[in-house]
Design an enzyme around this catalytic site. Structure first.
Site, PDB file in Angstrom:
ATOM      1  N   HIS A 251       1.028   3.935   2.186  1.00  0.00           N
ATOM      2  CA  HIS A 251       1.332   4.704   3.382  1.00  0.00           C
ATOM      3  C   HIS A 251       2.815   5.049   3.374  1.00  0.00           C
ATOM      4  O   HIS A 251       3.646   4.281   2.864  1.00  0.00           O
ATOM      5  CB  HIS A 251       0.955   3.917   4.639  1.00  0.00           C
ATOM      6  CG  HIS A 251      -0.518   3.977   4.965  1.00  0.00           C
ATOM      7  ND1 HIS A 251      -1.125   3.137   5.864  1.00  0.00           N
ATOM      8  CD2 HIS A 251      -1.484   4.820   4.493  1.00  0.00           C
ATOM      9  CE1 HIS A 251      -2.419   3.450   5.950  1.00  0.00           C
ATOM     10  NE2 HIS A 251      -2.659   4.459   5.119  1.00  0.00           N
TER      11      HIS A 251
ATOM     12  N   ASP B 151       5.198   4.935   5.327  1.00  0.00           N
ATOM     13  CA  ASP B 151       6.225   4.051   5.898  1.00  0.00           C
ATOM     14  C   ASP B 151       6.424   2.791   5.050  1.00  0.00           C
ATOM     15  O   ASP B 151       7.158   1.885   5.452  1.00  0.00           O
ATOM     16  CB  ASP B 151       5.892   3.678   7.357  1.00  0.00           C
ATOM     17  CG  ASP B 151       4.510   3.075   7.531  1.00  0.00           C
ATOM     18  OD1 ASP B 151       3.552   3.528   6.865  1.00  0.00           O
ATOM     19  OD2 ASP B 151       4.374   2.127   8.339  1.00  0.00           O
ATOM     20  N   HIS B 152       5.797   2.760   3.865  1.00  0.00           N
ATOM     21  CA  HIS B 152       5.952   1.605   2.966  1.00  0.00           C
ATOM     22  C   HIS B 152       6.412   1.987   1.569  1.00  0.00           C
ATOM     23  O   HIS B 152       6.756   1.093   0.775  1.00  0.00           O
ATOM     24  CB  HIS B 152       4.631   0.820   2.891  1.00  0.00           C
ATOM     25  CG  HIS B 152       4.259   0.218   4.213  1.00  0.00           C
ATOM     26  ND1 HIS B 152       4.473  -1.113   4.530  1.00  0.00           N
ATOM     27  CD2 HIS B 152       3.743   0.793   5.330  1.00  0.00           C
ATOM     28  CE1 HIS B 152       4.094  -1.329   5.778  1.00  0.00           C
ATOM     29  NE2 HIS B 152       3.650  -0.196   6.282  1.00  0.00           N
TER      30      HIS B 152
ATOM     31  N   HIS C 102      -7.294  -2.013   5.668  1.00  0.00           N
ATOM     32  CA  HIS C 102      -6.328  -1.035   6.185  1.00  0.00           C
ATOM     33  C   HIS C 102      -6.288   0.139   5.206  1.00  0.00           C
ATOM     34  O   HIS C 102      -6.362   1.300   5.607  1.00  0.00           O
ATOM     35  CB  HIS C 102      -4.964  -1.701   6.335  1.00  0.00           C
ATOM     36  CG  HIS C 102      -3.872  -0.782   6.804  1.00  0.00           C
ATOM     37  ND1 HIS C 102      -3.818  -0.271   8.077  1.00  0.00           N
ATOM     38  CD2 HIS C 102      -2.799  -0.259   6.155  1.00  0.00           C
ATOM     39  CE1 HIS C 102      -2.761   0.519   8.197  1.00  0.00           C
ATOM     40  NE2 HIS C 102      -2.126   0.556   7.038  1.00  0.00           N
TER      41      HIS C 102
ATOM     42  N   HIS D 207       4.958  -4.704  11.754  1.00  0.00           N
ATOM     43  CA  HIS D 207       5.414  -3.748  12.771  1.00  0.00           C
ATOM     44  C   HIS D 207       5.347  -4.407  14.147  1.00  0.00           C
ATOM     45  O   HIS D 207       4.543  -4.016  14.992  1.00  0.00           O
ATOM     46  CB  HIS D 207       4.526  -2.492  12.757  1.00  0.00           C
ATOM     47  CG  HIS D 207       4.532  -1.712  11.474  1.00  0.00           C
ATOM     48  ND1 HIS D 207       5.681  -1.252  10.880  1.00  0.00           N
ATOM     49  CD2 HIS D 207       3.524  -1.283  10.666  1.00  0.00           C
ATOM     50  CE1 HIS D 207       5.382  -0.571   9.762  1.00  0.00           C
ATOM     51  NE2 HIS D 207       4.080  -0.591   9.615  1.00  0.00           N
TER      52      HIS D 207
ATOM     53  N   ASP E  61       0.432  -4.309   6.477  1.00  0.00           N
ATOM     54  CA  ASP E  61      -0.319  -3.669   7.563  1.00  0.00           C
ATOM     55  C   ASP E  61      -1.729  -4.231   7.767  1.00  0.00           C
ATOM     56  O   ASP E  61      -2.498  -3.702   8.575  1.00  0.00           O
ATOM     57  CB  ASP E  61      -0.377  -2.150   7.354  1.00  0.00           C
ATOM     58  CG  ASP E  61       0.943  -1.481   7.725  1.00  0.00           C
ATOM     59  OD1 ASP E  61       1.862  -2.189   8.174  1.00  0.00           O
ATOM     60  OD2 ASP E  61       1.051  -0.247   7.561  1.00  0.00           O
TER      61      ASP E  61
ATOM     62  N   HIS F 225       0.878  -1.176   0.000  1.00  0.00           N
ATOM     63  CA  HIS F 225       0.000   0.000   0.000  1.00  0.00           C
ATOM     64  C   HIS F 225       0.909   1.217   0.000  1.00  0.00           C
ATOM     65  O   HIS F 225       2.135   1.077   0.080  1.00  0.00           O
ATOM     66  CB  HIS F 225      -0.977  -0.037   1.170  1.00  0.00           C
ATOM     67  CG  HIS F 225      -0.383   0.046   2.552  1.00  0.00           C
ATOM     68  ND1 HIS F 225       0.610  -0.810   3.003  1.00  0.00           N
ATOM     69  CD2 HIS F 225      -0.624   0.895   3.596  1.00  0.00           C
ATOM     70  CE1 HIS F 225       0.915  -0.508   4.252  1.00  0.00           C
ATOM     71  NE2 HIS F 225       0.193   0.532   4.629  1.00  0.00           N
TER      72      HIS F 225
END
Ligand code: 5PN
Ligand code: ZN
Ligand code: ZN
Length: 285
Positions: A98, A100-101, A202, A269, A224, A96
């Site tokens: 986001h 942090d990805h 998510h 995570h 996630d 995805h």
């Protein structure tokens, strides 16, 4: 023919409150958790599943997540651990978009980007409550961002209020700003034994990745759709979601996929589990 090798590339850590990690359960308090990328070195190509966060972006836009990323935890340094450079990567697969990805996507201009069709749309026009999650759009320079990177010289014009509808045909031809995108919908086998599996909720087009290996059970990277083993135990989703009911169903899907394929789950995570995982230059094969 070579065997598939899977490397976890350490990308440092971030902090969230317990109520964001465990939606409506908590307990409150800071949780520091790891972020990582996955290199799948497959006979048909080198695939990078997610690219972690860009430290500069997080320090600028989400400093309250207290990023810790040493020079050795940059994607470039992690690839160097296994003797690779950015130009050795054939494709990025994003679970995805986001921040942090996908923070490292821009480091791989030669690679095509594979993702779910619905995810690219969602990043192009996020719901208001998703804007911080989708705040790093550096992977698609054509997308209007409310958090534009500081311009090199002149100030850019203000972002559009309402994004124009996504012109999918044009995007499929060129990708945003000249990047090649391969958009999938439904579950997809990218190359033999590498499966991108729909786990929405998510985000609109969230996917998880299953990798078959020669000498051990498959690995199922949850991304996630399930932050940690504890989230799975409690069937508790994270506080960030497009559709919580779908997110819970996706977590259940991960559980049944793992059982069906005797796959090992690797969570996105999870501070405790992460300590047990093999990290590059070590690998799973
Ligand atoms: C780590 C993290 N922090 C904030 C957000 C957000 O606003 O949407 C997703 C997300 C994250 O994964
Ligand atoms: Zn996310
Ligand atoms: Zn994440």
């Amino acid at each position: 023919m070579g065997k598939t090798k899977v490397y976890l590339l350490d990308g440092g850590s971030l902090v969230l409150d317990g109520f964001h990690v465990f939606w409506n359960r908590g307990p409150a308090g800071e949780i520091r958790f790891p972020c990582f990328s996955v290199l799948v070195d497959h006979p048909d190509g080198r695939f990078l599943f997610d690219t972690g966060y860009d430290r500069n972006h997080v320090e600028r836009v989400l400093p309250f997540e207290k990023p810790l990323q040493s020079a050795g935890q940059t994607l470039t340094a992690q690839l160097a651990l296994i003797g690779l450079r950015a130009s050795d990567i054939d494709a990025i697969i994003n679970s995805h978009f986001h921040f942090d990805h996908c923070g490292g996507n821009k480091l791989f201009p030669r690679a095509k980007t594979i993702c779910h069709r619905d995810e690219l749309r969602a990043a192009r026009g996020p719901e208001p409550f998703e804007r911080l999650g989708y705040s790093d759009l550096s992977f698609a320079p054509g997308f209007p961002s409310p958090f534009p990177a500081p311009p090199a010289e002149a100030t850019e014009e203000a972002p559009e209020e309402t994004p124009a509808p996504l012109e999918l045909p044009a995007m499929l031809e060129n990708g945003p700003a000249g990047r090649a995108f391969e958009l999938v919908s439904g579950d997809a086998e990218i190359v033999a034994g590498l499966f991108l599996l729909e786990t929405p909720g998510h985000t609109a087009g969230h996917c998880s990745l299953m990798v078959e290996l020669a000498d051990r059970p498959p690995i199922l990277f949850t991304a996630d759709a399930c932050y940690s083993a504890k989230n799975l135990e409690m069937m508790c989703i994270s506080g960030f979601h497009r559709d919580p009911a779908k997110d819970v169903r996706s977590m259940a899907r991960l559980k049944s996929l793992a059982a069906e394929h005797s796959a090992e789950l690797i969570f996105s995570h999870d501070p405790e589990s992460y300590a047990q995982y093999l990290k590059a230059p070590a690998f799973y094969s």
